[in-house]
Design a protein around this motif. Structure first.
Motif, mmCIF file in Angstrom:
data_model
loop_
_atom_site.group_PDB
_atom_site.id
_atom_site.type_symbol
_atom_site.label_atom_id
_atom_site.label_comp_id
_atom_site.label_asym_id
_atom_site.label_seq_id
_atom_site.Cartn_x
_atom_site.Cartn_y
_atom_site.Cartn_z
ATOM 1 N N GLY A 1 0.632 -1.155 0.051
ATOM 2 C CA GLY A 1 0.070 -0.019 0.081
ATOM 3 C C GLY A 1 0.854 1.283 0.201
ATOM 4 N N GLY A 2 1.929 1.259 0.587
ATOM 5 C CA GLY A 2 2.781 2.476 0.714
ATOM 6 C C GLY A 2 3.398 2.724 -0.470
ATOM 7 N N LEU A 3 3.983 1.505 -1.261
ATOM 8 C CA LEU A 3 4.310 1.901 -2.695
ATOM 9 C C LEU A 3 3.434 2.351 -3.596
ATOM 10 C CD1 LEU A 3 6.548 -1.304 -3.004
ATOM 11 C CD2 LEU A 3 7.306 0.904 -2.586
ATOM 12 N N LEU A 4 2.376 2.051 -3.344
ATOM 13 C CA LEU A 4 1.174 2.569 -4.172
ATOM 14 C C LEU A 4 0.814 4.203 -3.952
ATOM 15 C CD1 LEU A 4 -1.445 -0.355 -4.162
ATOM 16 C CD2 LEU A 4 0.047 0.210 -6.150
ATOM 17 N N VAL A 5 0.989 4.423 -2.828
ATOM 18 C CA VAL A 5 0.796 5.779 -2.438
ATOM 19 C C VAL A 5 1.850 6.702 -2.908
ATOM 20 C CG1 VAL A 5 0.869 7.274 -0.505
ATOM 21 C CG2 VAL A 5 -0.468 5.403 -0.450
ATOM 22 N N VAL A 6 3.340 6.175 -2.777
ATOM 23 C CA VAL A 6 4.335 6.948 -3.448
ATOM 24 C C VAL A 6 4.307 7.067 -4.933
ATOM 25 C CG1 VAL A 6 6.841 6.754 -3.573
ATOM 26 C CG2 VAL A 6 5.997 6.359 -1.432
ATOM 27 N N ALA A 7 4.083 5.978 -5.613
ATOM 28 C CA ALA A 7 3.849 6.165 -6.915
ATOM 29 C C ALA A 7 2.821 7.016 -7.511
ATOM 30 C CB ALA A 7 3.339 4.726 -7.570
ATOM 31 N N SER A 8 1.584 7.026 -6.756
ATOM 32 C CA SER A 8 0.345 7.810 -6.991
ATOM 33 C C SER A 8 0.917 9.424 -6.858
ATOM 34 C CB SER A 8 -0.783 7.780 -6.247
ATOM 35 O OG SER A 8 -0.564 8.081 -5.038
ATOM 36 N N ALA A 9 1.926 9.756 -5.733
ATOM 37 C CA ALA A 9 2.369 10.827 -5.742
ATOM 38 C C ALA A 9 2.857 11.546 -6.736
ATOM 39 C CB ALA A 9 3.004 11.014 -4.401
ATOM 40 N N PHE A 10 3.937 10.705 -7.419
ATOM 41 C CA PHE A 10 4.709 11.275 -8.586
ATOM 42 C C PHE A 10 3.572 11.789 -9.741
ATOM 43 C CE2 PHE A 10 8.137 8.602 -6.647
ATOM 44 C CZ PHE A 10 9.115 9.720 -6.665
ATOM 45 N N ALA A 11 2.500 10.765 -9.796
ATOM 46 C CA ALA A 11 1.520 11.525 -10.929
ATOM 47 C C ALA A 11 0.664 12.584 -10.383
ATOM 48 C CB ALA A 11 0.656 10.138 -11.068
ATOM 49 N N VAL A 12 0.399 12.578 -9.247
ATOM 50 C CA VAL A 12 -0.492 13.774 -8.715
ATOM 51 C C VAL A 12 0.398 15.077 -8.822
ATOM 52 C CG1 VAL A 12 -1.556 14.942 -6.526
ATOM 53 C CG2 VAL A 12 -1.960 12.449 -7.249
#
Length: 488
Positions: free
Chosen positions: A435-446
């Motif tokens: 879940g943490g990796l998904l949050v980090v990956a989404s932050a780059f996109a946002v």
């Protein structure tokens, strides 16, 4: 030896360890979350009233009082929690030791304050240091009744005590800050709150403890507590050596920015880990002779703490600049370069503090001294180099690198040598890690798609919840009161 015991603490039927720990953990979490949220709101207001330089002055005083509190009761409070004996036999002697050493410590800091503040490159902090360090004296009086509340899992009582103190601290500090008292507002507010909490602990503790003396008990307490006090001093030296380096090297303003970043990175530790630690040591101590049960309790605790902490740390790391701008104001944005790194450190510190409590329960007191000495010995030169090369960001990088590369592997090695398997704990954190990796990956996109701090925070938070919650939702079975199941 003088104690008053209207009702023996063991007069009622004793619930199971699991139910005691579960109930205590829930009240402890409520206590910590409510009070930390209140502190966060008050901190936001103060950050908009005071300057980074004011925070730097207060940080100097806080370093002094924190280091003193590590040694002011010679570790006897942990004996109150750890010893499976009638607490009334040794609590009066423990209180006497704590009060006497606290008074001696305060006398020392009162006269040494000018030299300490000169060393910290903040000579104007002397009055703040002298006022704030009165907290050491109050702590000496309160530490034994507070430890008894932890020992008996009376976290609802602690909530009432801490809530009363919080109201006094917050109202006093905000009132003084708004009237122009500067960093002294922190010190006076804290001492006012300490006075209230001491009165509550003494009044509500189930064992009415008064100072007393038993020479043989005192010897036992000191022999047990001194290694733990030394380890605690090293622990707090580790968490404060960065401020002792940053202040003299880059000055009060940069120290204030660094303290802001460090405080934000510590939120998961303060909210989730400290709540758990109030019951974890007592719980570990009761399971110390049941190794398989201890392994499962450890895995369950680590899993829940990581599930709660990982998304917060990931958001702090990925949205440091917009968060500081929106919440605290533009003057604090330079702290983002340190917060991005310190958020990782915050996650590592949660694991290390769990390991610390586990080793205390396993009587690993002397080993803890070695581990903390290793940490401090590696961290001090790394901080000096990092701060000189890259200011507060270099200090943050030094902290995270030493914790992750040196200290965490050392804790793992020592715990495994004590005969505990850590594989259940490792497997238990799979879902928070994903879940943490998904949050980090989404932050780059946002961050690449949206502009403006408000938009980035709102969209990033919504996306993080949408991605993280489905991953960790099956872990709800680990919550206290639910049937414990294997995480899938």
């Amino acid at each position: 030896m003088t104690t008053e015991t209207p009702q023996p603490v063991d007069a009622q039927p004793t619930p199971s360890v699991g139910s005691q720990v579960g109930r205590g953990a829930l009240w402890s979490l409520l206590n910590t979350v409510v009070l930390r949220l209140g502190t966060l709101v008050a901190g936001i207001i103060l950050a908009r009233v005071l300057s980074p330089a004011d925070y730097g002055v207060f940080a100097v005083a806080l370093v002094a009082v924190t280091l003193l509190q590590a040694f002011n009761e010679l570790g006897v409070s942990l004996a109150v929690v750890r010893w499976q004996r009638d607490v009334r036999e040794f609590a009066p002697t423990a209180m006497t030791i704590a009060v006497v050493t606290s008074l001696a410590m305060y006398a020392l800091v009162f006269f040494a304050a000018p030299a300490f503040c000169d060393l910290m490159n903040s000579p104007g902090a002397v009055p703040v240091v002298r006022v704030l360090c009165l907290a050491v004296v109050f702590d000496g009086v309160a530490v034994v009744p507070a430890a008894i509340l932890n020992r008996e899992f009376l976290q609802r009582t602690r909530f009432l005590c801490d809530a009363a103190a919080f109201v006094v601290v917050t109202s006093t500090t905000l009132g003084l800050a708004l009237s122009g008292a500067g960093p002294m507002s922190f010190a006076i507010g804290q001492i006012a709150g300490n006075a209230v909490s001491v009165a509550c602990y003494l009044a509500l503790c189930p064992v009415k403890v008064r100072p007393g003396w038993d020479r043989s008990v005192a010897g036992e307490l000191i022999r047990f507590g001194l290694p733990l006090a030394a380890a605690s001093l090293l622990v707090l030296s580790v968490t404060n050596v960065d401020k002792m380096v940053v202040g003299p090297v880059v000055g009060e303003v940069a120290l204030g920015l660094y303290v802001m970043a460090f405080n934000q990175s510590s939120l998961p530790l303060q909210v989730f880990s400290e709540a758990a630690r109030r019951v974890s040591l007592a719980g570990f101590a009761k399971l110390v002779d049941q190794r398989r049960a201890l392994e499962q309790a450890l895995a369950r605790g680590v899993a829940l703490l990581m599930a709660a902490s990982v998304p917060v740390c990931a958001m702090l790391a990925c949205y440091a600049a917009p968060m500081l701008h929106v919440v605290y104001g533009a003057q604090w944005m330079p702290a983002a370069v340190a917060l991005q790194v310190l958020a990782v450190l915050g996650l590592l510190r949660i694991l290390l503090f769990i390991g610390y409590d586990l080793l205390v329960a396993l009587d690993g007191n002397r080993v803890l001294i070695g581990l903390q000495a290793l940490w401090l010995g590696a961290l001090a030169p790394a901080l000096l180099i990092g701060t000189h090369l890259d200011g507060i960001r270099g200090a943050a990088l030094a902290q995270a690198a030493v914790a992750g590369v040196v200290v965490l592997p050392a804790f793992v090695l020592v715990i495994r040598r004590r005969g505990l398997r850590l594989r259940p704990s490792l497997l238990a954190v799979r879902r928070p890690a994903v879940g943490g990796l998904l949050v980090v990956a989404s932050a780059f996109a946002v961050r690449s798609t949206f502009d403006g701090p408000w938009t980035q925070l709102l969209v990033g938070g919504a996306v993080a919840v949408a991605l993280y919650l489905p991953v960790v939702y099956p872990m709800r079975s680990l919550l206290p009161g639910r049937a414990q199941k294997e995480t899938s």
